[in-house]
Motif scaffolding. Structure first.
Motif, PDB file in Angstrom:
ATOM      1  N   UNK A  16      44.232 -53.221  59.957  1.00  0.00           N
ATOM      2  CA  UNK A  16      43.222 -54.189  60.367  1.00  0.00           C
ATOM      3  C   UNK A  16      42.359 -54.611  59.182  1.00  0.00           C
ATOM      4  N   UNK A  17      42.008 -53.643  58.363  1.00  0.00           N
ATOM      5  CA  UNK A  17      41.206 -53.936  57.175  1.00  0.00           C
ATOM      6  C   UNK A  17      41.983 -54.821  56.200  1.00  0.00           C
ATOM      7  N   UNK A  18      43.292 -54.544  56.034  1.00  0.00           N
ATOM      8  CA  UNK A  18      44.121 -55.361  55.135  1.00  0.00           C
ATOM      9  C   UNK A  18      44.198 -56.804  55.632  1.00  0.00           C
ATOM     10  N   UNK A  21      51.807 -60.466  49.799  1.00  0.00           N
ATOM     11  CA  UNK A  21      52.830 -61.486  49.557  1.00  0.00           C
ATOM     12  C   UNK A  21      54.008 -60.923  48.752  1.00  0.00           C
ATOM     13  N   UNK A  22      54.500 -59.771  49.186  1.00  0.00           N
ATOM     14  CA  UNK A  22      55.604 -59.101  48.496  1.00  0.00           C
ATOM     15  C   UNK A  22      56.927 -59.695  48.972  1.00  0.00           C
ATOM     16  N   UNK A  23      57.680 -60.254  48.059  1.00  0.00           N
ATOM     17  CA  UNK A  23      58.952 -60.895  48.405  1.00  0.00           C
ATOM     18  C   UNK A  23      60.150 -60.187  47.777  1.00  0.00           C
ATOM     19  N   UNK A  24      59.943 -59.537  46.642  1.00  0.00           N
ATOM     20  CA  UNK A  24      61.033 -58.851  45.954  1.00  0.00           C
ATOM     21  C   UNK A  24      61.448 -57.608  46.736  1.00  0.00           C
ATOM     22  N   UNK A  25      62.754 -57.437  46.941  1.00  0.00           N
ATOM     23  CA  UNK A  25      63.254 -56.331  47.755  1.00  0.00           C
ATOM     24  C   UNK A  25      62.906 -54.968  47.158  1.00  0.00           C
ATOM     25  N   UNK A  26      63.028 -54.829  45.841  1.00  0.00           N
ATOM     26  CA  UNK A  26      62.729 -53.545  45.199  1.00  0.00           C
ATOM     27  C   UNK A  26      61.262 -53.170  45.384  1.00  0.00           C
ATOM     28  N   UNK A  27      60.373 -54.149  45.256  1.00  0.00           N
ATOM     29  CA  UNK A  27      58.946 -53.884  45.435  1.00  0.00           C
ATOM     30  C   UNK A  27      58.645 -53.541  46.886  1.00  0.00           C
ATOM     31  N   UNK A  32      50.895 -54.777  54.798  1.00  0.00           N
ATOM     32  CA  UNK A  32      50.755 -54.710  53.343  1.00  0.00           C
ATOM     33  C   UNK A  32      51.708 -55.686  52.643  1.00  0.00           C
ATOM     34  N   UNK A  33      52.932 -55.780  53.137  1.00  0.00           N
ATOM     35  CA  UNK A  33      53.903 -56.692  52.525  1.00  0.00           C
ATOM     36  C   UNK A  33      53.456 -58.146  52.655  1.00  0.00           C
ATOM     37  N   UNK A  34      52.919 -58.512  53.825  1.00  0.00           N
ATOM     38  CA  UNK A  34      52.511 -59.906  54.020  1.00  0.00           C
ATOM     39  C   UNK A  34      51.214 -60.223  53.304  1.00  0.00           C
TER      40      UNK A  34
END
Length: 352
Positions: A272-274, A225-231, A220-222
């Motif tokens: 897998x779906x993500x 494209x989540x880069x912010x630590x809080x998010x 999910x993070x990749x």
């Protein structure tokens, strides 16, 4: 063009549904061998006399071997060597009674059944499931070599930030944790398939659940494209809480095989779906590798869902799943390294 690119992602929805549905239907089938009266009678006689046909179970021929200490409070437990003796007695009795009963069933033209959640395998020395144990060790080696090449790439071959000396790739630390959890899971898988006792079983199941939960978070993070630590914490917190609760439930309340498999299949299907949806919309240069891993992983999961007895007493669907993950692991780490190079190149170009 849009339809052509979105078609692969559309296939993953019915495929993921097939995986989940298949397991829900398959998990209804309990271990029929456990409740077989002849099998249970054989176990009782084995624990008492330590003899099954021509096989003498030396671990059971002891007055101390009454199983009273296993599971009791720590202050009234027997010494460790007696507990180990009792575990060996139970394991050997289960094995020889299972093989004796399966021989009788085969003579009457009946198909094999599971005992204590597992098919009847032929042991080789100390290996209760030799093929799965060896293939688990190979998977462990594949993850180690994949992680090592990734480590060398991001730390010594790709440029690093001049001020902090940290990598430009935003997911480096997350993949290091993934590697540790993967190697831990395959290590305990190898041990569990070598010697199936309560401790190794719980360690194997817990490690697998922890890996699947973390893999879902990482997916999910990749893909988002989540880069912010809080998010990232917001994404990870509910999944970590659920996975932790589930592991505690398995270890300290009930090792529910059916419920655990449902949890694992759902977590695997979602990630897998993500990845499939992300691969269908991204312009990533290595998306073909990702497609192969996604589809290969999905079809490999079908081996876990639609199970079949071991061929010649050695190769069952689970061992074939172990075999299928070996090339997929190599390709997966290849994609991870490509992703590190791609993101590093993108970030450095923006910095200039």
């Amino acid at each position: 063009m849009l339809h052509a690119r979105s078609a692969p992602g559309a296939w993953m929805v019915p495929l993921a549904s097939l995986l989940v549905l298949g397991f829900v239907l398959g998990s209804v089938d309990a271990s029929l061998g456990d409740v077989d009266p002849q099998y249970r009678t054989c176990l009782e006689e084995c624990h008492t006399a330590g003899i099954i046909g021509e096989n003498i179970i030396s671990h059971c021929q002891s007055p101390e071997n009454d199983d009273t200490s296993v599971g009791s409070s720590w202050y009234i437990q027997e010494p460790v060597y007696l507990q180990w003796k009792q575990l060996n007695c139970r394991t050997d009795c289960r094995y020889y009674c299972m093989m004796q009963r399966e021989g009788e069933r085969k003579s009457h033209g009946l198909s094999p059944v599971k005992y204590h959640g597992k098919w009847p395998f032929i042991r080789i020395s100390v290996f209760q499931e030799p093929l799965s144990a060896v293939l688990s060790a190979v998977n462990l080696l594949m993850h180690f070599t994949g992680w090592l090449s990734f480590f060398l790439l991001v730390n010594y071959k790709l440029p690093v930030r001049p001020q902090t000396k940290r990598t430009y790739y935003e997911y480096t630390g997350l993949w290091h944790i993934y590697a540790i959890l993967s190697m831990n899971a395959w290590f305990w898988s190898s041990i569990f398939h070598t010697r199936d006792i309560d401790l190794t079983e719980k360690l194997d199941y817990s490690s697998a659940v922890a890996l699947l939960g973390y893999s879902l978070i990482l997916a999910l993070l990749r893909t988002f494209n989540v880069k912010d630590e809080a998010t990232r914490v917001m994404f990870a917190a509910p999944i970590l809480a659920f996975v932790t609760t589930h592991i505690l439930y398995l270890n300290f309340y009930e090792l529910d095989y059916g419920w655990n498999m449902k949890v694992c299949v759902v977590m695997a299907a979602v990630q897998l779906l993500a990845w499939a949806i992300w691969a269908s919309v991204t312009q990533h240069p290595s998306r073909l590798k990702l497609w192969i891993v996604v589809f290969g992983g999905a079809f490999a999961m079908l081996l876990e869902v639609y199970d079949f007895p071991p061929y010649k007493g050695y190769a069952d669907a689970h061992s074939l799943w172990h075999a299928s993950t070996i090339p997929l692991t190599y390709l997966w780490w290849s994609f991870i390294k490509d992703d590190a190079e791609f993101r590093t190149s993108t970030v450095t170009k923006k910095a200039k």
